[in-house]
Design an enzyme around this catalytic site. Structure first.
Site, mmCIF file in Angstrom:
data_model
loop_
_atom_site.group_PDB
_atom_site.id
_atom_site.type_symbol
_atom_site.label_atom_id
_atom_site.label_comp_id
_atom_site.label_asym_id
_atom_site.label_seq_id
_atom_site.Cartn_x
_atom_site.Cartn_y
_atom_site.Cartn_z
ATOM 1 N N ASP A 1 -1.756 -5.997 4.838
ATOM 2 C CA ASP A 1 -0.437 -5.379 4.630
ATOM 3 C C ASP A 1 0.707 -6.402 4.591
ATOM 4 O O ASP A 1 1.696 -6.212 3.874
ATOM 5 C CB ASP A 1 -0.145 -4.365 5.745
ATOM 6 C CG ASP A 1 -0.832 -3.031 5.513
ATOM 7 O OD1 ASP A 1 -1.038 -2.647 4.352
ATOM 8 O OD2 ASP A 1 -1.156 -2.370 6.512
ATOM 9 N N TYR B 1 9.647 -2.637 2.048
ATOM 10 C CA TYR B 1 8.381 -2.594 2.783
ATOM 11 C C TYR B 1 8.587 -3.197 4.179
ATOM 12 O O TYR B 1 8.182 -2.628 5.190
ATOM 13 C CB TYR B 1 7.356 -3.388 1.980
ATOM 14 C CG TYR B 1 5.933 -3.332 2.445
ATOM 15 C CD1 TYR B 1 5.030 -2.453 1.863
ATOM 16 C CD2 TYR B 1 5.458 -4.190 3.418
ATOM 17 C CE1 TYR B 1 3.705 -2.429 2.250
ATOM 18 C CE2 TYR B 1 4.145 -4.179 3.822
ATOM 19 C CZ TYR B 1 3.269 -3.290 3.235
ATOM 20 O OH TYR B 1 1.962 -3.281 3.635
ATOM 21 N N GLU C 1 -6.637 1.153 8.448
ATOM 22 C CA GLU C 1 -5.866 2.289 7.932
ATOM 23 C C GLU C 1 -6.483 2.769 6.623
ATOM 24 O O GLU C 1 -7.033 1.988 5.834
ATOM 25 C CB GLU C 1 -4.392 1.904 7.745
ATOM 26 C CG GLU C 1 -3.507 3.140 7.586
ATOM 27 C CD GLU C 1 -2.015 2.856 7.779
ATOM 28 O OE1 GLU C 1 -1.622 1.678 7.872
ATOM 29 O OE2 GLU C 1 -1.245 3.845 7.828
ATOM 30 N N ASP D 1 -5.705 3.683 3.739
ATOM 31 C CA ASP D 1 -5.416 3.188 2.380
ATOM 32 C C ASP D 1 -6.249 1.961 2.030
ATOM 33 O O ASP D 1 -6.348 1.596 0.853
ATOM 34 C CB ASP D 1 -3.919 2.912 2.185
ATOM 35 C CG ASP D 1 -3.308 2.046 3.266
ATOM 36 O OD1 ASP D 1 -3.754 2.127 4.422
ATOM 37 O OD2 ASP D 1 -2.375 1.296 2.961
ATOM 38 N N HIS E 1 0.475 -4.360 10.881
ATOM 39 C CA HIS E 1 1.337 -3.509 11.682
ATOM 40 C C HIS E 1 0.559 -2.579 12.603
ATOM 41 O O HIS E 1 1.156 -1.738 13.271
ATOM 42 C CB HIS E 1 2.263 -2.674 10.757
ATOM 43 C CG HIS E 1 1.494 -1.671 9.916
ATOM 44 N ND1 HIS E 1 1.774 -0.335 9.955
ATOM 45 C CD2 HIS E 1 0.457 -1.799 9.087
ATOM 46 C CE1 HIS E 1 0.959 0.318 9.136
ATOM 47 N NE2 HIS E 1 0.158 -0.563 8.601
ATOM 48 N N HIS F 1 -1.271 -4.713 -0.947
ATOM 49 C CA HIS F 1 -0.448 -3.829 -1.789
ATOM 50 C C HIS F 1 0.410 -4.691 -2.710
ATOM 51 O O HIS F 1 1.017 -5.665 -2.264
ATOM 52 C CB HIS F 1 0.521 -2.980 -0.949
ATOM 53 C CG HIS F 1 -0.127 -2.018 -0.018
ATOM 54 N ND1 HIS F 1 -0.832 -0.915 -0.434
ATOM 55 C CD2 HIS F 1 -0.164 -1.976 1.335
ATOM 56 C CE1 HIS F 1 -1.274 -0.233 0.613
ATOM 57 N NE2 HIS F 1 -0.888 -0.866 1.701
ATOM 58 N N HIS G 1 2.086 7.316 3.428
ATOM 59 C CA HIS G 1 2.108 7.684 4.852
ATOM 60 C C HIS G 1 2.499 9.159 4.979
ATOM 61 O O HIS G 1 3.486 9.487 5.640
ATOM 62 C CB HIS G 1 3.100 6.837 5.667
ATOM 63 C CG HIS G 1 2.624 5.443 5.951
ATOM 64 N ND1 HIS G 1 3.484 4.420 6.263
ATOM 65 C CD2 HIS G 1 1.389 4.903 5.986
ATOM 66 C CE1 HIS G 1 2.797 3.306 6.470
ATOM 67 N NE2 HIS G 1 1.520 3.574 6.312
ATOM 68 N N HIS H 1 -8.235 -4.279 8.105
ATOM 69 C CA HIS H 1 -7.352 -3.269 8.712
ATOM 70 C C HIS H 1 -7.977 -1.900 8.452
ATOM 71 O O HIS H 1 -8.429 -1.629 7.337
ATOM 72 C CB HIS H 1 -5.979 -3.407 8.039
ATOM 73 C CG HIS H 1 -4.950 -2.393 8.375
ATOM 74 N ND1 HIS H 1 -4.840 -1.789 9.607
ATOM 75 C CD2 HIS H 1 -3.931 -1.879 7.622
ATOM 76 C CE1 HIS H 1 -3.808 -0.952 9.584
ATOM 77 N NE2 HIS H 1 -3.251 -0.979 8.397
HETATM 78 FE FE1 FEO Z 1 -1.448 -0.333 7.180
HETATM 79 FE FE2 FEO Z 1 -1.590 -0.533 3.834
HETATM 80 O O1 FEO Z 1 -2.043 0.103 5.509
#
Ligand code: FEO
Length: 395
Positions: free
Chosen positions: A165, A193, A81, A83, A146, A226, A23, A79
Site C-alpha cells: 500500500d 491516498y 487486506e 484488495d 497501514h 495500487h 473501503h 498484506h
Molecule cells: Fe490496505 Fe490496499 O489495502
C-alpha cells in the site's frame, strides 16, 4: 495480460477502471484504482500479492495463461487486506501446498478472513528468501502502514521494492509507470491516498522511512500495490512521504460548513473574503460538506494550516454532516493545525461551542471563541464576519 516491469519481473494485476468507492463507501476513487500483483520468474517462481476478490477468477485464469500454476514456488502476501489477498482462496484451491511467506500478523488476518489451513511461513524484517540466479527477496515489516500485518519485499540485484500500500495511489491507468502518466493527476491521487489512509500513522512512517534508508538498499523501482509503479526517480515519492509525515501544511486556510437556510453559508463567504483581504498570499478554499466529497475535503484539511468549521444550531447541537467530518478528522490525528468555528442560530445557539469541543478533541488548536450569529447577519454583522476572517488570517 502481463506487463513487463524489469528483467524477469512482470505485473499480473487488475486495473479497476469502474471503481468509484473503496473501503466500502469510505474512500472515493474518482480515477478508479488497480490491484497490482507481480510475478517473478527466476530459478524460483514467486507471486507477490493477488487482487481483490471480485476479480479472483479472472486473476487466476490470467495467471494460469502466463505460468503453469504448480510451477509457482512461493507466494508472498505483503498484506492481508482483501484488495490484495482476495484472490488467494481461489488460487490456493488450485495449488494448496504452495508456501505462503508473510508476517505473523498476516497469518492472523488471512486465517481470520479465509479460514484456510495453508502452508504459512512467517518472516520478519531482514529475513531473506533465495530465488536463484544470485537474487534474494528481503522482507521488511511495515507494521501499521497501514495494518499491523503490512510488509514490504525487496528484490536484490533488480533493486525492486514491492511496497504494497505504501506509495500507492487509487489511480487506474493503462500505463504502468510514473513517467508515463499525467504528473498532476498522479501526485493529487498520491496525496489524497496519504491524507486519507496514512496520516494517522505519520510518526510510524517517519521511523520506517529512516529504517529503510538505513538498510542502504539501492532502490531502482518501487512497485506499489495500487496505481503506477515508480521507476523514474523512485526516491521522489519517498521524499514526498517524508514531507507529508512531518505535520504537513501549505499556506492554505479551508472553510468547511453545512447550512440549512443559507445563513451559515453567507458567513462562510464573508469569512473567506476577510481572509483573502488580510492575506492575499494565502490559498482560501470553501466547501459545503454534504455537497462535496469528504475524502477531497480531508485532503484539503491535510494541506491547510488552519480550518474554519461552521454549522447552524439544530436541536441544541450541529448538523450531522459537520459532526461526521469532525469524526473523520479526529481519526486522521492531524497535528499542528489551528481552527475556529462559526454558525447561525435562531434560538439556543450551541453550535460554535459544540464545534469547538469537537475540534479540540480532534487535536486542533482553537484560535478564537467562534463567530456566533443570531438569525441572519445584516450588513453590519456581515462586515464583522469579514473582520473575523481577517483575524483568522493573522492568527
Ligand atoms: Fe490496505 Fe490496499 O489495502
Amino acid at each position: 495480460m502481463k506487463k513487463h516491469i524489469k528483467s524477469n519481473v512482470h505485473w499480473v494485476g487488475k486495473v479497476d477502471w469502474e471503481l468509484r468507492k473503496f473501503h466500502g463507501d469510505e474512500y472515493s476513487t474518482h480515477n478508479g484504482s488497480s490491484y497490482n500483483s507481480y510475478l517473478i520468474q527466476e530459478e524460483k517462481n514467486v507471486l507477490i500479492d493477488t487482487v481483490w476478490a471480485p476479480f479472483a477468477a479472472e486473476f487466476v485464469d490470467n495467471l494460469a495463461s502466463e505460468i503453469e500454476l504448480d510451477k509457482i514456488d512461493y507466494i508472498v502476501i505483503n498484506h492481508g487486506e482483501v484488495d490484495h489477498s482476495g484472490a488467494l482462496p481461489a488460487l490456493m484451491e488450485r495449488i494448496p501446498d504452495t508456501p505462503i511467506y508473510c508476517s505473523a500478523n498476516a497469518v492472523k488476518s488471512l486465517k481470520g478472513q479465509y479460514h484456510g489451513d495453508w502452508n504459512f511461513n512467517v518472516v520478519k524484517t531482514g529475513d531473506k528468501l533465495d530465488i536463484g540466479n544470485g537474487k534474494e527477496l528481503v522482507f521488511v515489516e511495515m507494521a501499521m502502514l497501514h495494518w499491523p500485518d503490512s510488509m514490504a519485499t525487496y528484490m536484490t540485484k533488480d533493486n525492486i521494492l514491492f511496497s504494497n500500500d505504501a506509495f500507492g495511489q487509487h489511480y487506474a491507468s493503462e500505463e504502468l509507470f510514473n513517467d508515463l502518466v499525467d504528473k498532476s493527476e498522479l501526485f493529487k491521487e498520491a496525496m489524497k491516498y496519504y491524507a486519507n489512509i496514512l496520516t494517522p500513522f505519520s510518526r510510524v512512517l517517519t521511523k520506517k522511512l529512516d529504517e529503510i534508508i538505513a538498510l542502504g538498499l539501492p532502490i531502482d523501482i518501487i512497485a506499489t500495490s495500487h496505481g503506477v509503479v515508480w521507476r523514474d526517480n523512485p526516491m521522489q515519492i519517498i521524499e514526498k512521504y517524508s514531507q507529508w509525515a512531518d505535520n504537513y501544511k501549505e499556506n492554505q486556510i479551508t472553510i468547511i460548513y453545512d447550512t440549512m437556510w443559507g445563513g451559515t453559508k453567507r458567513l462562510a463567504e464573508r469569512i473567506a473574503e476577510g481572509i483573502g483581504l488580510a492575506d492575499p498570499d494565502v490559498v482560501v478554499k470553501v466547501y459545503n460538506i454534504p455537497k462535496s466529497d469528504e475524502n477531497d475535503i480531508i485532503t484539503e484539511v491535510f494541506k491547510s494550516k488552519t480550518i474554519v468549521m461552521g454549522s447552524p444550531t439544530v436541536n441544541n447541537s450541529i448538523l450531522h454532516s459537520v459532526a461526521g467530518l469532525a469524526h473523520i478528522m479526529k481519526q486522521m490525528k492531524f497535528k499542528d493545525k489551528k481552527a475556529a468555528s462559526f454558525g447561525c442560530h435562531g434560538w439556543s445557539g450551541e453550535s460554535t461551542k459544540v464545534i469547538n469541543t469537537l475540534l479540540e478533541d480532534a487535536g486542533f488548536k482553537l484560535i478564537a471563541e467562534g463567530f456566533k450569529n443570531h438569525w441572519n447577519a445584516d450588513g453590519a454583522r456581515q462586515l464583522e464576519a469579514v473582520e473575523f476572517g481577517k483575524m483568522i488570517a493573522g492568527a
